[in-house]
Design a protein around this motif. Sequence first.
Motif, mmCIF file in Angstrom:
data_model
loop_
_atom_site.group_PDB
_atom_site.id
_atom_site.type_symbol
_atom_site.label_atom_id
_atom_site.label_comp_id
_atom_site.label_asym_id
_atom_site.label_seq_id
_atom_site.Cartn_x
_atom_site.Cartn_y
_atom_site.Cartn_z
ATOM 1 N N ILE A 143 0.581 -1.226 -0.164
ATOM 2 C CA ILE A 143 -0.036 -0.114 -0.098
ATOM 3 C C ILE A 143 0.909 1.397 -0.036
ATOM 4 C CG2 ILE A 143 -1.706 1.008 1.151
ATOM 5 C CD1 ILE A 143 -2.600 -1.366 2.564
ATOM 6 N N HIS A 144 0.755 2.045 -0.956
ATOM 7 C CA HIS A 144 1.590 3.091 -1.350
ATOM 8 C C HIS A 144 0.519 4.311 -0.874
ATOM 9 C CE1 HIS A 144 4.243 0.490 -3.134
ATOM 10 N NE2 HIS A 144 3.235 0.211 -3.831
ATOM 11 N N VAL A 145 1.292 5.422 -0.325
ATOM 12 C CA VAL A 145 0.415 6.464 0.123
ATOM 13 C C VAL A 145 0.836 8.078 -0.609
ATOM 14 C CG1 VAL A 145 -0.372 7.794 2.362
ATOM 15 C CG2 VAL A 145 0.127 5.515 2.469
ATOM 16 N N ASP A 146 -0.132 8.646 -1.114
ATOM 17 C CA ASP A 146 0.154 9.703 -1.702
ATOM 18 C C ASP A 146 -0.269 10.848 -0.612
ATOM 19 O OD1 ASP A 146 0.541 12.020 -3.337
ATOM 20 O OD2 ASP A 146 -1.096 11.666 -4.672
ATOM 21 N N VAL A 147 0.854 11.475 -0.140
ATOM 22 C CA VAL A 147 0.417 12.329 0.974
ATOM 23 C C VAL A 147 0.351 14.085 0.455
ATOM 24 C CG1 VAL A 147 1.076 13.408 3.248
ATOM 25 C CG2 VAL A 147 1.739 11.018 2.600
ATOM 26 N N VAL A 148 -0.721 14.527 0.743
ATOM 27 C CA VAL A 148 -0.769 16.119 0.364
ATOM 28 C C VAL A 148 -1.183 16.990 1.801
ATOM 29 C CG1 VAL A 148 -2.342 17.488 -1.105
ATOM 30 C CG2 VAL A 148 -1.858 15.283 -1.728
ATOM 31 N N GLY A 149 -0.266 17.848 2.005
ATOM 32 C CA GLY A 149 -0.439 18.611 3.157
ATOM 33 C C GLY A 149 -1.122 19.882 3.142
ATOM 34 N N ASN A 150 -1.068 20.508 4.307
ATOM 35 C CA ASN A 150 -1.545 22.002 4.166
ATOM 36 C C ASN A 150 -2.885 21.998 3.510
ATOM 37 O OD1 ASN A 150 -1.375 24.485 5.011
ATOM 38 N ND2 ASN A 150 -0.281 25.463 2.971
ATOM 39 N N MET A 151 -3.768 21.114 3.680
ATOM 40 C CA MET A 151 -5.088 21.124 3.310
ATOM 41 C C MET A 151 -6.203 21.920 4.202
ATOM 42 S SD MET A 151 -4.345 20.178 0.119
ATOM 43 C CE MET A 151 -6.189 20.168 -0.374
ATOM 44 N N THR A 152 -6.943 22.750 3.903
ATOM 45 C CA THR A 152 -7.947 23.423 4.610
ATOM 46 C C THR A 152 -9.018 22.582 4.747
ATOM 47 O OG1 THR A 152 -8.830 24.568 3.134
ATOM 48 C CG2 THR A 152 -7.115 25.669 4.086
ATOM 49 N N ASP A 153 -9.952 22.782 5.766
ATOM 50 C CA ASP A 153 -11.406 22.094 5.718
ATOM 51 C C ASP A 153 -12.084 22.329 4.616
ATOM 52 O OD1 ASP A 153 -10.797 20.850 8.226
ATOM 53 O OD2 ASP A 153 -12.515 21.434 9.067
ATOM 54 N N ASP A 154 -11.957 23.758 4.142
ATOM 55 C CA ASP A 154 -12.826 24.040 2.867
ATOM 56 C C ASP A 154 -12.506 23.042 1.671
ATOM 57 O OD1 ASP A 154 -13.818 26.026 4.633
ATOM 58 O OD2 ASP A 154 -12.920 27.811 3.100
ATOM 59 N N LYS A 155 -11.138 22.894 1.435
ATOM 60 C CA LYS A 155 -10.725 22.189 0.273
ATOM 61 C C LYS A 155 -10.927 20.496 0.569
ATOM 62 C CE LYS A 155 -6.896 24.885 -1.002
ATOM 63 N NZ LYS A 155 -5.460 25.034 -0.637
ATOM 64 N N MET A 156 -10.910 20.080 1.791
ATOM 65 C CA MET A 156 -11.341 18.864 2.094
ATOM 66 C C MET A 156 -12.940 18.580 1.690
ATOM 67 S SD MET A 156 -9.243 17.860 5.442
ATOM 68 C CE MET A 156 -7.476 18.136 5.656
ATOM 69 N N ASN A 157 -13.575 19.627 2.420
ATOM 70 C CA ASN A 157 -15.079 19.461 2.267
ATOM 71 C C ASN A 157 -15.446 19.364 0.711
ATOM 72 O OD1 ASN A 157 -15.527 19.017 4.957
ATOM 73 N ND2 ASN A 157 -15.467 21.425 5.232
ATOM 74 N N GLN A 158 -15.025 20.024 -0.160
ATOM 75 C CA GLN A 158 -15.221 20.163 -1.603
ATOM 76 C C GLN A 158 -14.795 18.987 -1.948
ATOM 77 O OE1 GLN A 158 -12.899 23.552 -2.616
ATOM 78 N NE2 GLN A 158 -14.626 25.090 -2.060
ATOM 79 N N ALA A 159 -13.665 18.153 -1.700
ATOM 80 C CA ALA A 159 -13.407 17.151 -2.319
ATOM 81 C C ALA A 159 -14.190 15.939 -1.894
ATOM 82 C CB ALA A 159 -11.811 16.764 -2.039
ATOM 83 N N LEU A 160 -14.506 15.963 -0.577
ATOM 84 C CA LEU A 160 -15.359 14.803 -0.195
ATOM 85 C C LEU A 160 -16.674 14.928 -0.824
ATOM 86 C CD1 LEU A 160 -14.802 14.996 3.666
ATOM 87 C CD2 LEU A 160 -13.563 13.258 2.141
ATOM 88 N N ARG A 161 -17.109 16.146 -1.314
ATOM 89 C CA ARG A 161 -18.520 16.144 -1.871
ATOM 90 C C ARG A 161 -18.456 15.749 -3.346
ATOM 91 N NH1 ARG A 161 -19.066 21.057 -1.056
ATOM 92 N NH2 ARG A 161 -18.701 21.973 -3.059
ATOM 93 N N ALA A 162 -17.206 16.187 -4.034
ATOM 94 C CA ALA A 162 -17.149 15.617 -5.346
ATOM 95 C C ALA A 162 -16.708 14.406 -5.680
ATOM 96 C CB ALA A 162 -16.205 16.713 -6.078
ATOM 97 N N GLY A 163 -15.620 13.956 -5.103
ATOM 98 C CA GLY A 163 -15.136 12.627 -5.209
ATOM 99 C C GLY A 163 -14.184 12.449 -6.531
ATOM 100 N N GLY A 164 -13.968 11.697 -7.186
ATOM 101 C CA GLY A 164 -13.137 11.423 -8.134
ATOM 102 C C GLY A 164 -11.720 10.930 -8.070
ATOM 103 N N ALA A 165 -10.960 10.524 -9.034
ATOM 104 C CA ALA A 165 -9.754 9.872 -8.883
ATOM 105 C C ALA A 165 -8.727 10.853 -8.214
ATOM 106 C CB ALA A 165 -9.135 9.731 -10.318
ATOM 107 N N LYS A 166 -8.754 12.046 -8.204
ATOM 108 C CA LYS A 166 -7.727 13.022 -7.133
ATOM 109 C C LYS A 166 -8.228 13.210 -6.057
ATOM 110 C CE LYS A 166 -5.899 15.137 -11.302
ATOM 111 N NZ LYS A 166 -5.303 16.318 -11.889
ATOM 112 N N ALA A 167 -9.435 12.786 -5.471
ATOM 113 C CA ALA A 167 -9.889 13.237 -4.345
ATOM 114 C C ALA A 167 -9.534 12.222 -2.989
ATOM 115 C CB ALA A 167 -11.596 12.755 -4.212
ATOM 116 N N PRO A 168 -9.306 12.681 -1.820
ATOM 117 C CA PRO A 168 -8.544 11.833 -0.796
ATOM 118 C C PRO A 168 -9.430 10.880 -0.525
ATOM 119 C CG PRO A 168 -9.566 13.804 0.107
ATOM 120 C CD PRO A 168 -9.871 13.821 -1.438
#
Length: 445
Positions: A72-97
């Motif tokens: 299991i490899h982990v792609d780590v993305v730091g300095n992410m605000t709650d705003d960005k996380m919430n948008q990504a959680l809502r949208a989904g997709g290949a680049k979402a966390p």
Amino acid sequence: MPGISRKAAIALAASASIALLATSCTGQPEAGASDDASKETTVTFWHAWSAPSEVKAVKDLVAGFEKAHPNIHVDVVGNMTDDKMNQALRAGGAKAPDVISSFTTNSVGKFCSSGALVDLNPFFEKSGIDPQKTFPKAMNEYTQFEGNRCAVPLLGDAYGLYYNKTAFKKAGIAAPPKTWSEFERVAEKLTIPQGDTYKQLGFMPNYHGWETTTEHYLGQFSPTYFDKDGKSNVAKDPAFEAAFTLQKKLVDALGGYRKLETYRSGLGDEWGPKHPFHTGQVAMQLDGEWRLGMALDAKPKFDIGVAPLPVPDDQAGQYGKGYITGTIAGIAATSKKQNAAWELVKYMTTNTDAVVNFSNAIHNVPSTLAALKSPKLTYDPRFKTFLEIAANPDSTTAPASVNGGVYLTTIQEFGYAYESGKATDLKAGLKKTAAQIDTDIAQAK
């Protein structure tokens, strides 16, 4: 020790996360936890840390996981605000966390009720891990909402009392106060007036005074925020009236709201070396575990003492408790790699050595009972106070709500009005506050 961006994120996230998560996904994806975690895969992990030392600590944490799980490899993305996380959680997709870590426990209720993060109870059960036996009581509570455990603690913050030992000795005070009445006497004794201001203030009691928020005070009174029907208990539980009464009494005893606010406005900010506790302008300070490192870095001209915050006189037997909050982690409902994601979450949050090493690196409180007792923890002896507060079963937190931290903001706003004298009828004010909280929650459902 958290960076400035961490605390700014906490301050902003309550309102931002509510708005963004209002339209979040509301169901589990069909793929769900159907992936094979033993196969070669990559999961994406978003976190909010930004200081170089913290970013390195996260990378080291992940490196330990990848060593234990080479497939299991982990792609780590730091300095992410709650705003960005919430948008990504809502949208989904290949680049979402697949996995997120947020600094705000206030978001848990919305994360859980909206379905943005998956319920981790089945994962814990499958892994044979009992959260109640794994995490400190308060941390176990703030990572779930109405039975849905959509988050898990990833290090924590404990609040206690910092005090100027040199000023204590000069004033003839032998030990830190344990009860609220002792605290008031000590705060007055340590206060040295100078004309219309202060040469030294014993304690800054005002709710704008850095970490002296209503919920941090209330933590010592062990309030029940909501009744069994989910209605606000602010006007019914006597703990609230007691907390507001005693804080207001302390404000008045130390010179009154206006004098204190005038003094506070000329003091240094919370994150700079000129913080008034660092400079000796304030002799006692309610603060989190990170303050110790910051205060020592400022090279103060006095000895620093650390103790639990005093408790109400009628709860003297619970001295040693404190308010607990912290960082949370969870698995995105949109993730198609939930089993692999769980392996990462499980390692980061329940592997004792991993939690201990992460705690040692960023100087936050460990978030498992085993890690709190680990001989591998390295810390200043004074830090032990915060470890004990975190492990104390009487320590408290603010419960999750469907609309995040809105109810805490409503209580805080009343606190501002009451301490300043704008609101004079405490009972009526608490009833109005409770009604507002109930209205806001009803509208959010």
